[in-house]
Scaffold this active site. Structure first.
Site, PDB file in Angstrom:
ATOM      1  N   ASP A  61      48.233  14.151  49.355  1.00 25.39           N
ATOM      2  CA  ASP A  61      47.018  15.049  49.310  1.00 25.39           C
ATOM      3  C   ASP A  61      45.702  14.324  48.447  1.00 25.39           C
ATOM      4  O   ASP A  61      44.876  15.266  48.223  1.00 25.39           O
ATOM      5  CB  ASP A  61      47.376  16.339  48.926  1.00 25.39           C
ATOM      6  CG  ASP A  61      48.531  16.832  49.633  1.00 25.39           C
ATOM      7  OD1 ASP A  61      48.599  16.422  50.847  1.00 25.39           O
ATOM      8  OD2 ASP A  61      49.263  17.801  48.971  1.00 25.39           O
ATOM      9  N   LYS A  88      40.913  12.295  55.568  1.00 23.57           N
ATOM     10  CA  LYS A  88      39.448  12.226  55.412  1.00 23.57           C
ATOM     11  C   LYS A  88      38.753  10.647  55.563  1.00 23.57           C
ATOM     12  O   LYS A  88      37.940  10.402  56.317  1.00 23.57           O
ATOM     13  CB  LYS A  88      38.619  12.898  54.210  1.00 23.57           C
ATOM     14  CG  LYS A  88      37.139  12.615  54.274  1.00 23.57           C
ATOM     15  CD  LYS A  88      36.195  13.387  53.267  1.00 23.57           C
ATOM     16  CE  LYS A  88      34.940  12.458  53.372  1.00 23.57           C
ATOM     17  NZ  LYS A  88      33.854  13.017  52.712  1.00 23.57           N
ATOM     18  N   HIS A  93      47.392  15.887  57.001  1.00 21.71           N
ATOM     19  CA  HIS A  93      46.164  15.051  56.589  1.00 21.71           C
ATOM     20  C   HIS A  93      44.978  15.732  57.294  1.00 21.71           C
ATOM     21  O   HIS A  93      45.073  16.140  58.391  1.00 21.71           O
ATOM     22  CB  HIS A  93      46.002  13.819  57.334  1.00 21.71           C
ATOM     23  CG  HIS A  93      47.233  12.805  56.672  1.00 21.71           C
ATOM     24  ND1 HIS A  93      47.638  11.547  57.002  1.00 21.71           N
ATOM     25  CD2 HIS A  93      47.763  13.215  55.481  1.00 21.71           C
ATOM     26  CE1 HIS A  93      48.613  11.090  56.062  1.00 21.71           C
ATOM     27  NE2 HIS A  93      48.809  12.129  55.491  1.00 21.71           N
ATOM     28  N   GLN A 151      51.917  10.720  52.236  1.00 20.43           N
ATOM     29  CA  GLN A 151      52.465  10.725  50.831  1.00 20.43           C
ATOM     30  C   GLN A 151      51.510   9.939  49.741  1.00 20.43           C
ATOM     31  O   GLN A 151      50.677   9.706  50.041  1.00 20.43           O
ATOM     32  CB  GLN A 151      54.075  10.572  50.487  1.00 20.43           C
ATOM     33  CG  GLN A 151      54.751  11.580  51.326  1.00 20.43           C
ATOM     34  CD  GLN A 151      54.833  11.504  52.841  1.00 20.43           C
ATOM     35  OE1 GLN A 151      55.133  10.157  53.050  1.00 20.43           O
ATOM     36  NE2 GLN A 151      54.693  12.422  53.483  1.00 20.43           N
ATOM     37  N   SER A 157      48.662  21.525  52.802  1.00 22.40           N
ATOM     38  CA  SER A 157      48.044  21.457  54.414  1.00 22.40           C
ATOM     39  C   SER A 157      49.281  21.528  55.287  1.00 22.40           C
ATOM     40  O   SER A 157      49.045  22.068  56.346  1.00 22.40           O
ATOM     41  CB  SER A 157      47.392  20.134  54.792  1.00 22.40           C
ATOM     42  OG  SER A 157      46.799  19.660  53.660  1.00 22.40           O
ATOM     43  N   THR A 193      52.401  23.263  53.935  1.00 22.24           N
ATOM     44  CA  THR A 193      53.416  24.383  54.000  1.00 22.24           C
ATOM     45  C   THR A 193      52.566  25.567  53.283  1.00 22.24           C
ATOM     46  O   THR A 193      52.903  26.629  53.100  1.00 22.24           O
ATOM     47  CB  THR A 193      54.429  23.957  52.658  1.00 22.24           C
ATOM     48  OG1 THR A 193      53.669  23.480  51.622  1.00 22.24           O
ATOM     49  CG2 THR A 193      55.171  22.803  53.321  1.00 22.24           C
ATOM     50  N   LYS A 246      36.766  14.238  46.106  1.00 22.58           N
ATOM     51  CA  LYS A 246      36.691  15.409  45.764  1.00 22.58           C
ATOM     52  C   LYS A 246      35.959  15.556  44.180  1.00 22.58           C
ATOM     53  O   LYS A 246      36.569  16.328  43.462  1.00 22.58           O
ATOM     54  CB  LYS A 246      37.984  16.142  45.295  1.00 22.58           C
ATOM     55  CG  LYS A 246      38.874  16.310  46.791  1.00 22.58           C
ATOM     56  CD  LYS A 246      40.190  16.968  46.680  1.00 22.58           C
ATOM     57  CE  LYS A 246      39.861  18.469  47.204  1.00 22.58           C
ATOM     58  NZ  LYS A 246      41.091  19.195  47.834  1.00 22.58           N
TER      59      LYS A 246
HETATM   60  P1  GDP Z   1      45.862  13.997  52.468  1.00 18.12           P
HETATM   61  O1  GDP Z   1      47.090  14.337  52.839  1.00 18.12           O
HETATM   62  O2  GDP Z   1      45.795  12.786  51.589  1.00 18.12           O
HETATM   63  O3  GDP Z   1      45.171  13.469  53.735  1.00 18.12           O
HETATM   64  O4  GDP Z   1      44.909  14.975  51.710  1.00 18.12           O
HETATM   65  P2  GDP Z   1      45.008  16.660  52.444  1.00 18.12           P
HETATM   66  O5  GDP Z   1      44.316  16.697  53.611  1.00 18.12           O
HETATM   67  O6  GDP Z   1      46.356  17.027  52.457  1.00 18.12           O
HETATM   68  O7  GDP Z   1      44.209  17.145  51.147  1.00 18.12           O
HETATM   69  C1  GDP Z   1      42.936  16.935  50.717  1.00 18.12           C
HETATM   70  C2  GDP Z   1      42.016  18.188  50.965  1.00 18.12           C
HETATM   71  O8  GDP Z   1      40.813  17.979  50.438  1.00 18.12           O
HETATM   72  C3  GDP Z   1      41.757  18.573  52.445  1.00 18.12           C
HETATM   73  O9  GDP Z   1      41.552  19.871  52.553  1.00 18.12           O
HETATM   74  C4  GDP Z   1      40.209  17.776  52.683  1.00 18.12           C
HETATM   75  O10 GDP Z   1      39.534  18.396  53.689  1.00 18.12           O
HETATM   76  C5  GDP Z   1      39.676  18.051  51.234  1.00 18.12           C
HETATM   77  N1  GDP Z   1      38.795  17.072  51.071  1.00 18.12           N
HETATM   78  C6  GDP Z   1      38.870  15.554  51.125  1.00 18.12           C
HETATM   79  N2  GDP Z   1      37.674  15.040  50.529  1.00 18.12           N
HETATM   80  C7  GDP Z   1      37.241  16.052  49.852  1.00 18.12           C
HETATM   81  C8  GDP Z   1      36.070  15.940  48.974  1.00 18.12           C
HETATM   82  O11 GDP Z   1      35.617  15.001  48.388  1.00 18.12           O
HETATM   83  N3  GDP Z   1      35.751  17.197  48.460  1.00 18.12           N
HETATM   84  C9  GDP Z   1      36.338  18.437  48.756  1.00 18.12           C
HETATM   85  N4  GDP Z   1      35.699  19.474  48.251  1.00 18.12           N
HETATM   86  N5  GDP Z   1      37.318  18.387  49.658  1.00 18.12           N
HETATM   87  C10 GDP Z   1      37.796  17.161  49.994  1.00 18.12           C
HETATM   88  P1  IMO Z   2      50.311  13.785  52.470  1.00 11.30           P
HETATM   89  O1  IMO Z   2      50.606  12.834  53.292  1.00 11.30           O
HETATM   90  C1  IMO Z   2      51.932  15.954  49.077  1.00 11.30           C
HETATM   91  C2  IMO Z   2      56.193  16.199  48.594  1.00 11.30           C
HETATM   92  C3  IMO Z   2      56.969  17.366  48.562  1.00 11.30           C
HETATM   93  C4  IMO Z   2      58.407  17.308  47.606  1.00 11.30           C
HETATM   94  C5  IMO Z   2      58.712  15.844  47.950  1.00 11.30           C
HETATM   95  C6  IMO Z   2      59.768  15.835  48.958  1.00 11.30           C
HETATM   96  O2  IMO Z   2      49.810  14.802  53.084  1.00 11.30           O
HETATM   97  O3  IMO Z   2      49.709  13.409  51.156  1.00 11.30           O
HETATM   98  P2  IMO Z   2      59.990  15.748  51.619  1.00 11.30           P
HETATM   99  O4  IMO Z   2      59.351  16.972  52.566  1.00 11.30           O
HETATM  100  O5  IMO Z   2      58.924  14.640  51.786  1.00 11.30           O
HETATM  101  O6  IMO Z   2      61.417  15.581  51.555  1.00 11.30           O
HETATM  102  O7  IMO Z   2      59.626  16.274  50.163  1.00 11.30           O
HETATM  103  O8  IMO Z   2      57.411  15.227  48.434  1.00 11.30           O
HETATM  104  N1  IMO Z   2      55.571  15.497  49.523  1.00 11.30           N
HETATM  105  C7  IMO Z   2      54.162  15.639  49.696  1.00 11.30           C
HETATM  106  N2  IMO Z   2      53.293  16.232  48.693  1.00 11.30           N
HETATM  107  N3  IMO Z   2      51.468  15.227  50.089  1.00 11.30           N
HETATM  108  C8  IMO Z   2      52.477  14.942  50.981  1.00 11.30           C
HETATM  109  O9  IMO Z   2      52.051  14.298  52.166  1.00 11.30           O
HETATM  110  C9  IMO Z   2      53.721  15.055  50.759  1.00 11.30           C
HETATM  111  N4  IMO Z   2      54.827  14.918  51.391  1.00 11.30           N
HETATM  112  C10 IMO Z   2      55.723  15.090  50.791  1.00 11.30           C
HETATM  113  O10 IMO Z   2      56.126  18.699  48.246  1.00 11.30           O
HETATM  114  O11 IMO Z   2      57.816  17.344  46.344  1.00 11.30           O
HETATM  115 MG    MG Z   3      48.105  16.244  52.581  1.00 15.81          MG
END
Ligand code: GDP
Ligand code: IMO
Ligand code: MG
Length: 433
Positions: free
Chosen positions: A13, A18, A41, A227, A302, A304, A334
């Site tokens: 995350d 992005k 994502h 991840q 995003s 769960t 961020k």
């Molecule tokens: P990923 O799994 O690595 O793609 O990240 P996620 O999408 O799960 O979580 C990142 C969250 O932060 C999302 O809600 C994005 O829209 C948000 N985000 C990404 N870059 C920024 C930033 O620079 N600032 C803020 N405030 N939010 C951001």
């Molecule tokens: P993105 O791509 C954050 C975490 C779960 C749990 C562990 C194992 O959005 O960054 P799983 O379902 O893979 O067997 O869970 O891994 N986990 C993540 N945490 N971002 C993710 O993906 C994750 N994918 C799995 O929360 O701790």
């Molecule tokens: Mg994510």
């Protein structure tokens, strides 16, 4: 020409989605190489949010080919829902935009049921806190050589006989070990056959050669990690990890390209740290400061919707990520979320049994005992989300960034100051070589 891996340098995350969306405007191809629908994502364009789980984050760009390779576990019903959602929003109008490998592992409802049953059977600190998307059971099937592959969906007899074998085993586990309802074959088979018809336009027999050809033809190929480094099956905080290798090296294995084809590895990290699920997290803040981070950063999963654990940035964990992935450039995401904190902590090292550690210890048992050493920095109150020039960052923010860059001895090339595409400050452009 560039084969670039974008990899999460923390616990997932980080903002990979992005960043890949922003980069994808200049890329010919975006490739997912591991993980499954456990990924979430998030892309924000003109205020509109799109959350992708299995489809690569280049899909908003109609001229970018998105490839799901053999290293990915594909929830066939999940990916169909994603495709439908995109199409309903006027996206993915041309099926050629998305290729799914015949050699990808098929993930079925039985994998999810088993994932959920196993989690439910664990108590307290033993729970992994998985996303419940069936990832562990699906990769187990792959490793034990009994998985259904995406190409099997299109071979009637193979599909039926593999599914029979699959359900025989899974139903036995579900019923006898976990006291769950069995899954009937006829209903599931009919659903899969329909899904196969709907997914046929995206079928690609050999994504490895498609990706290799693109690289050979000097195309710009982005490999999108899912991840994060500390969730890696072999180098993360085992057993509190996911079931695939999340490192940059996994791009070669999952996509089927040689390591010499990778020219750059971009490590994505937040200006602070988060983790979802169980496992060590040395800088975690279980107080109002952590809560403020969660609220400011909207730190809710995003995939769960779970609350993400929040804490200060952890340089030992990042040093480890830089080393394991061979990270050449960093993207810090961020930064805007830290506005309004009077002082900001940076964890520069850990203490363990009187020793100073600059990287995490090998076992998660030791990792869960380390004490973070925090250095304090003055914060800022200025809203950063509308800035368009690096020079306009407050001095205290620049001090913070400089310290991190120096400590990590790796250039920070991108600074993100909001979820939107345009909220991106470039220190150095991508694809400059
Ligand atoms: P990923 O799994 O690595 O793609 O990240 P996620 O999408 O799960 O979580 C990142 C969250 O932060 C999302 O809600 C994005 O829209 C948000 N985000 C990404 N870059 C920024 C930033 O620079 N600032 C803020 N405030 N939010 C951001
Ligand atoms: P993105 O791509 C954050 C975490 C779960 C749990 C562990 C194992 O959005 O960054 P799983 O379902 O893979 O067997 O869970 O891994 N986990 C993540 N945490 N971002 C993710 O993906 C994750 N994918 C799995 O929360 O701790
Ligand atoms: Mg994510």
């Amino acid at each position: 020409m560039p084969g670039i891996v974008v990899v999460g340098a923390q616990w997932g995350d980080e903002g990979k989605g992005k960043l890949v969306d922003v980069f994808a405007s200049k890329a010919d191809m975006v490739v997912r190489y591991q993980g499954g629908a456990n990924a979430g994502h998030t892309l924000v364009v003109n205020g509109k949010k799109t959350i992708l789980h299995l489809i690569p984050s280049g899909i908003l760009h109609p001229d970018t080919t998105c490839v799901v390779t053999s290293g990915v576990v594909v929830d066939v019903f999940g990916i169909l829902d994603e495709i439908k959602g995109l199409k309903n929003n006027g996206l993915l109008q041309n099926p050629k935009q998305l290729l799914i490998s015949d050699a990808a592992t098929v993930l079925l409802p039985s994998h999810k049921a088993l994932d959920a049953a196993r989690e439910a059977s664990l108590t307290g600190e033993k729970k992994i806190g998985t996303t419940g998307k069936g990832i562990g059971p699906a990769y187990e099937d792959r490793a034990s050589r009994r998985a259904l592959l995406f190409g099997d969906l299109f071979e009637r007899e193979t599909l039926r006989s593999k599914l029979e074998l699959h359900l025989k085993e899974k139903n036995h586990l579900l019923q006898s070990l976990y006291e769950q309802e069995p899954i009937g074959i006829e209903g599931l088979l009919a659903q899969i056959e329909q899904a196969a018809i709907d997914l046929a336009p995206y079928r690609c027999r050999d994504t490895s050669s498609v990706v290799s050809k693109a690289l050979k033809g000097n195309k710009r190929v982005l490999f999108e990690g899912a991840q994060g480094t500390l969730l890696d099956l072999f180098h993360g905080t085992y057993p509190f990890v996911t079931s695939s290798s999340t490192l940059s090296g996994s791009a070669c294995i999952g996509a089927g390209v040689g390591p010499t084809q990778i020219h750059q590895v971009i490590g994505v990290f937040k200006a602070y740290a988060t983790r979802v699920g169980s496992g060590p997290f040395p800088t975690e803040l279980n107080d109002e400061v952590g809560e403020k981070m969660r609220q400011n950063g909207h730190e809710f999963g995003s995939t769960t919707g779970r609350s993400r654990r929040c804490g200060w940035i952890d340089l030992p964990a990042l040093r480890y990520a830089i080393r394991l992935n061979g990270i050449t450039n960093l993207a810090l995401m961020k930064l805007d979320v830290l506005t309004g904190f009077e002082k900001i902590g940076i964890c520069t090292s850990y203490k363990l049994d009187g020793e100073t550690l600059l990287e995490p210890p090998v076992t998660q048992a030791d990792f869960s005992r380390v004490e973070p050493v925090i250095e304090w920095f003055q914060g800022w109150n200025q809203d950063l989300t509308r800035l368009t020039r690096l020079a306009d960052l407050p001095r205290t923010a620049t001090n913070y960034l400089d310290f991190i860059g120096n400590q990590l001895a790796t250039p920070i090339d991108v600074i993100s100051i909001g979820p939107g595409r345009e909220q991106t400050l470039w220190v150095k452009p991508l694809f400059n070589n």
